[in-house]
Write a protein that holds these residues in place. Structure first.
Motif, short mmCIF file in Angstrom:
data_model
loop_
_atom_site.label_atom_id
_atom_site.label_comp_id
_atom_site.label_asym_id
_atom_site.label_seq_id
_atom_site.Cartn_x
_atom_site.Cartn_y
_atom_site.Cartn_z
N SER A 82 0.84 -1.21 0.00
CA SER A 82 0.00 0.00 0.00
C SER A 82 0.87 1.26 0.00
N HIS A 83 0.37 2.29 -0.65
CA HIS A 83 1.08 3.57 -0.62
C HIS A 83 1.14 4.15 0.80
N ALA A 84 0.36 3.60 1.72
CA ALA A 84 0.43 4.07 3.12
C ALA A 84 1.78 3.73 3.75
N THR A 85 2.57 2.86 3.08
CA THR A 85 3.91 2.51 3.60
C THR A 85 5.00 3.39 2.99
N VAL A 86 4.62 4.44 2.30
CA VAL A 86 5.60 5.28 1.59
C VAL A 86 6.69 5.82 2.53
N GLY A 87 6.34 6.03 3.79
CA GLY A 87 7.30 6.56 4.76
C GLY A 87 8.46 5.62 5.04
N GLU A 88 8.30 4.33 4.71
CA GLU A 88 9.40 3.37 4.89
C GLU A 88 10.45 3.50 3.80
N HIS A 89 10.14 4.24 2.76
CA HIS A 89 11.04 4.30 1.59
C HIS A 89 11.60 5.70 1.34
N VAL A 90 10.90 6.71 1.82
CA VAL A 90 11.25 8.09 1.48
C VAL A 90 11.47 8.89 2.76
N GLY A 91 12.64 9.50 2.90
CA GLY A 91 12.97 10.22 4.13
C GLY A 91 12.36 11.62 4.20
N LEU A 92 12.34 12.17 5.40
CA LEU A 92 11.81 13.52 5.62
C LEU A 92 12.56 14.55 4.77
N GLY A 93 11.84 15.39 4.06
CA GLY A 93 12.46 16.47 3.29
C GLY A 93 13.18 16.02 2.03
N THR A 94 12.99 14.77 1.62
CA THR A 94 13.70 14.29 0.42
C THR A 94 12.79 14.19 -0.81
N LEU A 95 11.49 14.06 -0.59
CA LEU A 95 10.58 13.82 -1.71
C LEU A 95 10.36 15.09 -2.53
N GLU A 96 10.45 14.96 -3.84
CA GLU A 96 10.28 16.13 -4.71
C GLU A 96 8.98 16.10 -5.51
N VAL A 97 8.57 14.91 -5.92
CA VAL A 97 7.33 14.78 -6.70
C VAL A 97 6.61 13.50 -6.28
N ALA A 98 5.29 13.60 -6.07
CA ALA A 98 4.48 12.39 -5.87
C ALA A 98 3.21 12.51 -6.70
N MET A 99 2.84 11.40 -7.34
CA MET A 99 1.62 11.38 -8.16
C MET A 99 0.66 10.33 -7.61
N PHE A 100 -0.60 10.72 -7.47
CA PHE A 100 -1.68 9.79 -7.11
C PHE A 100 -2.69 9.80 -8.25
N ASN A 101 -3.07 8.62 -8.71
CA ASN A 101 -4.15 8.49 -9.69
C ASN A 101 -5.11 7.47 -9.11
N LEU A 102 -6.18 7.95 -8.49
CA LEU A 102 -7.02 7.11 -7.64
C LEU A 102 -7.94 6.20 -8.46
N GLY A 103 -8.68 5.36 -7.74
CA GLY A 103 -9.67 4.52 -8.43
C GLY A 103 -9.18 3.10 -8.62
N ALA A 121 -3.89 8.71 4.39
CA ALA A 121 -2.67 8.38 5.16
C ALA A 121 -1.43 8.58 4.27
N ALA A 122 -1.50 8.10 3.03
CA ALA A 122 -0.35 8.21 2.12
C ALA A 122 -0.10 9.67 1.73
N LEU A 123 -1.19 10.39 1.48
CA LEU A 123 -1.05 11.81 1.13
C LEU A 123 -0.38 12.58 2.26
N HIS A 124 -0.84 12.29 3.46
CA HIS A 124 -0.29 12.96 4.65
C HIS A 124 1.21 12.72 4.76
N ILE A 125 1.63 11.46 4.58
CA ILE A 125 3.06 11.13 4.70
C ILE A 125 3.84 11.82 3.57
#
Ligand SMILES: C[S@@+](CC[C@H](N)C(=O)[O-])C[C@H]1O[C@@H](n2cnc3c(N)ncnc32)[C@H](O)[C@@H]1O
Length: 202
Positions: A82-103, A121-125
């Motif tokens: 799940s994208h809710a686990t994104v915090g396990e892969h991306v550190g604080l202040g490192t992410l530059e672009v994220a795309m969500f295409n729901l459905g 949850a994933a958006l928040h992280i």
């Protein structure tokens, strides 16, 4: 010459393109058939890493095949979670672009859809981990079962983001019937710590 109308997915890619070209840490939160992952891999620098998430094996397989066809598989980490686990892969202040295409996965099971709780949850992280100047896009589909509820939840969440840290915009086709998709673009404008208190602070 016939005018080409952009849909919400194409509009998201157009608005993110210049940021993607400079970015080295990127997320596709909903891999699906790999369209957005391919866009991120094609347009980012050779040093970039793209973290792509999906909960369906069929999505991972289709995306992997697409990337191999384009010789871009080395840049992408295909994450079967799940994208809710994104915090396990991306550190604080490192992410530059994220795309969500729901459905749901096009051509797949229409009951296997993104859900408000995990999407938020994933958006928040992602918003916590975003660099200043970083961008997040969300394409939401009010037209399918459960889609309107999710779109409303995303919009309510984004409306409450503190304006001292984020600017959240909506691109919405207003004259098409059948519930056209909606695009949200969020930019982090200041580097204050965003704990996740979504109450408006200013
Ligand atoms: C509309 S599709 C994405 C389309 C994709 N961007 C493309 O270009 O083909 C939505 C995808 O989200 C996936 N999904 C649903 N819940 C998820 C979750 N919690 N985490 C990650 N992916 C999820 C679905 O399996 C589906 O493949």
């Amino acid at each position: 010459m016939k005018m080409q109308t952009l849909n919400a997915v194409q509009m998201a890619q157009r608005l993110l393109l210049s940021k993607v070209q400079q970015a080295t840490c990127l997320v596709d939160a909903t891999m699906g058939k790999g369209g957005d992952t391919l866009f991120l891999a094609r347009n980012s620098s050779p040093a970039a890493t793209i973290y792509s998430f999906d909960i369906q094996a069929a999505a991972i397989k289709q995306t992997q095949e697409l990337l191999i066809r384009h010789g871009l598989e080395q840049k992408v980490k295909l994450i079967s979670a799940s994208h809710a686990t994104v915090g396990e892969h991306v550190g604080l202040g490192t992410l530059e672009v994220a795309m969500f295409n729901l459905g749901y996965l096009p051509g797949g099971d229409h009951l296997l859809i993104t859900r408000p709780q995990t999407t938020l949850a994933a958006l928040h992280i992602c918003l916590q981990r975003l660099q200043v100047g970083g961008l997040v896009s969300v394409v939401a589909y009010p037209g399918h079962t459960g889609g309107n509820e999710e779109t409303q939840a995303v919009e309510a969440f984004l409306e409450k983001l503190p304006q001292s840290i984020f600017t959240a915009c909506c691109w919405n086709v207003i004259n098409h019937t059948k519930y056209p998709p909606r695009l949200y673009i969020i930019e982090k404008t200041r580097g204050e710590f965003f704990e996740g208190d979504t109450a408006r602070k200013d």
